[in-house]
Enzyme design. Structure first.
Site, short mmCIF file in Angstrom:
data_model
loop_
_atom_site.label_atom_id
_atom_site.label_comp_id
_atom_site.label_asym_id
_atom_site.label_seq_id
_atom_site.Cartn_x
_atom_site.Cartn_y
_atom_site.Cartn_z
N GLU A 25 0.83 -1.22 0.00
CA GLU A 25 0.00 0.00 0.00
C GLU A 25 0.86 1.26 0.00
O GLU A 25 2.07 1.20 0.25
CB GLU A 25 -0.94 0.01 1.21
N LYS A 160 -3.09 -1.83 15.58
CA LYS A 160 -2.58 -1.04 16.70
C LYS A 160 -3.64 -0.90 17.77
O LYS A 160 -4.84 -0.81 17.47
CB LYS A 160 -2.20 0.35 16.22
N1 PSU Z 1 -2.49 1.60 10.73
C1 PSU Z 1 -1.15 1.62 10.82
N2 PSU Z 1 -0.43 2.21 9.85
C2 PSU Z 1 -1.02 2.78 8.73
C3 PSU Z 1 -2.45 2.73 8.65
C4 PSU Z 1 -3.14 2.13 9.65
O1 PSU Z 1 -0.61 1.13 11.78
O2 PSU Z 1 -0.33 3.32 7.87
C5 PSU Z 1 -3.13 3.28 7.42
C6 PSU Z 1 -3.43 2.16 6.42
O3 PSU Z 1 -3.32 2.67 5.11
C7 PSU Z 1 -4.88 1.84 6.72
C8 PSU Z 1 -5.42 3.21 7.02
O4 PSU Z 1 -5.57 1.23 5.65
O5 PSU Z 1 -4.39 3.84 7.79
C9 PSU Z 1 -6.73 3.16 7.79
O6 PSU Z 1 -7.26 4.43 7.87
P1 PSU Z 1 -8.76 4.61 8.41
O7 PSU Z 1 -8.68 4.17 9.84
O8 PSU Z 1 -9.03 6.07 8.24
O9 PSU Z 1 -9.62 3.73 7.56
#
Ligand code: PSU
Ligand code: MN
Length: 304
Positions: A25, A160
Site C-alpha cells: 500500500e 494497533k
Molecule cells: N495503521 C497503521 N499504519 C497505517 C495505517 C493504519 O498502523 O499506515 C493506514 C493504512 O493505510 C490503513 C489506514 O488502511 O491507515 C486506515 O485508515 P482509516 O482508519 O481512516 O480507515
C-alpha cells in the site's frame, strides 16, 4: 474498470509469466511514516520481497490512474509530499480518478486495485479497524468492509491498540473474514506480540496459509483473509510504554476534536512523537517481516 488500471512493466511481466506478486500500500508511505524513512522503508520492503523470490507491486493512484507497481521516483514523490497526498479509501476513488488526481491507497483501496490486477497477496503494517469509542462516533475503517468483500490475503502485524481490538475482531467475524495468527494463537497488537485476544486459527506455515486461501476462493466464498504476523521478538516494544503513549494519543485526539479520515494519521504521528522514534524502528521491522511472509505465501499460491 480495467481501463483505469496500469501495471508497471515488471508487474505486467510477472503476471503474464505466472510469477508470484505481492501488493504493497501507499498510505503507509504518505501518512504512516515521516520522510525520508517512509521512502527508504518502501524501497527496502520491495527489495525484501524480491529477495524472497516474488515481485513487489506498490499500489497508488497517480494522475488518476490506478497503478500497480511504482517507479522509485513515484515512491519518492509520494513520500516527499507526505500527508499532502490525498489518503484514498474506497469512497475517494471516483472523484480522484475523474479529476486525474493522485491518491495514496489505504488497505481497502490497495485490495481493490490488487484484485483488479489479479494480485492475491498483500503485505502491510497494520490495518484500520473499529476505533475506541466507535459506539458513539461510528468510526469503523472501510478496511474491514473491504476484507469482507474483496478476495485478497492481507498480511499484517495485527492492529494497533489505537483501535478497539475486541470490537475489530467482532466486526471481522460478522463480515465472515477468517483471522489467522501466523505461529500464534493470539492477535498481535502491532508493536507487541500479544493483545489478550484470540485469533480464529493458528497456522504455522506459508503452505497452509496458501491452502486455506485457495479453499476460500475455490468455494466461491468471496472476501479476503487476514493473516496476523507478530513482530519479531527482538523488535517488539514494552507493552506498558507503548500503551501509555497510545492512551495519551487517543486522549489528545479527542481533546483536539480530530475526526474522520484524519484520526488514524493523527494517532500514528502522535504515538511516534511520544515514543521518541522507537516506535518507528519497530514499525519498519514488522513491515519487512510481513513482506517476507507474504512473498513466501505468494510463492506457495503460485505453485498450483
Ligand atoms: N495503521 C497503521 N499504519 C497505517 C495505517 C493504519 O498502523 O499506515 C493506514 C493504512 O493505510 C490503513 C489506514 O488502511 O491507515 C486506515 O485508515 P482509516 O482508519 O481512516 O480507515
Ligand atoms: Mn475512520
Amino acid at each position: 474498470m480495467k481501463e483505469y488500471l496500469e501495471l508497471s512493466p515488471a508487474v505486467k511481466a510477472a503476471m503474464m509469466a505466472g510469477e508470484p506478486v505481492v501488493a504493497l500500500e501507499s498510505t503507509i508511505i504518505s501518512h504512516g511514516m515521516p520522510y525520508p524513512q517512509n521512502v527508504e522503508t518502501a524501497l527496502r520492503v520491495e527489495e525484501a520481497i524480491r529477495e524472497s523470490g516474488a515481485v513487489p507491486a506498490t499500489i497508488a493512484i497517480i494522475g488518476g490512474r490506478l497503478k500497480a507497481g511504482l517507479t522509485a521516483d513515484e515512491i519518492e514523490y509520494l513520500g516527499k509530499k507526505g500527508p499532502a497526498v490525498t489518503k484514498a479509501s474506497r469512497r475517494d476513488l471516483p472523484v480522484l480518478v475523474a479529476r486525474g488526481a493522485d491518491g495514496a491507497t489505504t488497505v481497502a483501496t490497495t485490495m481493490i486495485i490488487a484484485h483488479l490486477a489479479g494480485i492475491r497477496v498483500f503485505a502491510t503494517g497494520g490495518i484500520g479497524g473499529v476505533h475506541r469509542g466507535a459506539e458513539t462516533t461510528m468510526d469503523i475503517s472501510a478496511d474491514l468492509e473491504e476484507l469482507g468483500r474483496t478476495p485478497v490475503m492481507v498480511v499484517c502485524a495485527g492492529a494497533k491498540a489505537i483501535l478497539d481490538l475486541g470490537l475489530t475482531l467482532e466486526y471481522l467475524e460478522t463480515k465472515g473474514v477468517p483471522v489467522i495468527g501466523f505461529g500464534t494463537e493470539e492477535l498481535p497488537a502491532f508493536y507487541t506480540r500479544t493483545s489478550g485476544f484470540k485469533v480464529d486459527y493458528r497456522i504455522d506455515t506459508p503452505e497452509e496459509l496458501a491452502a486455506a486461501f485457495r479453499a476460500q476462493q475455490e468455494m466461491g466464498l468471496g472476501g479476503g483473509m487476514l493473516v496476523t504476523n507478530p513482530i519479531p521478538e527482538e523488535y517488539s516494544m514494552d507493552p506498558a510504554r507503548i500503551n501509555a503513549a497510545i492512551d495519551q494519543a487517543v486522549a489528545d485526539s479527542r481533546r483536539l476534536g480530530i475526526h474522520g479520515k484524519e484520526v488514524t494519521p493523527y494517532l500514528l504521528a502522535r504515538v511516534k512523537e511520544l515514543t521518541g522514534g522507537d516506535s518507528l524502528d519497530a514499525n519498519i521491522q514488522l513491515v519487512l517481516n510481513n513482506a517476507r511472509l507474504a512473498a513466501r505465501t505468494a510463492k506457495e499460491l503460485f505453485l498450483r
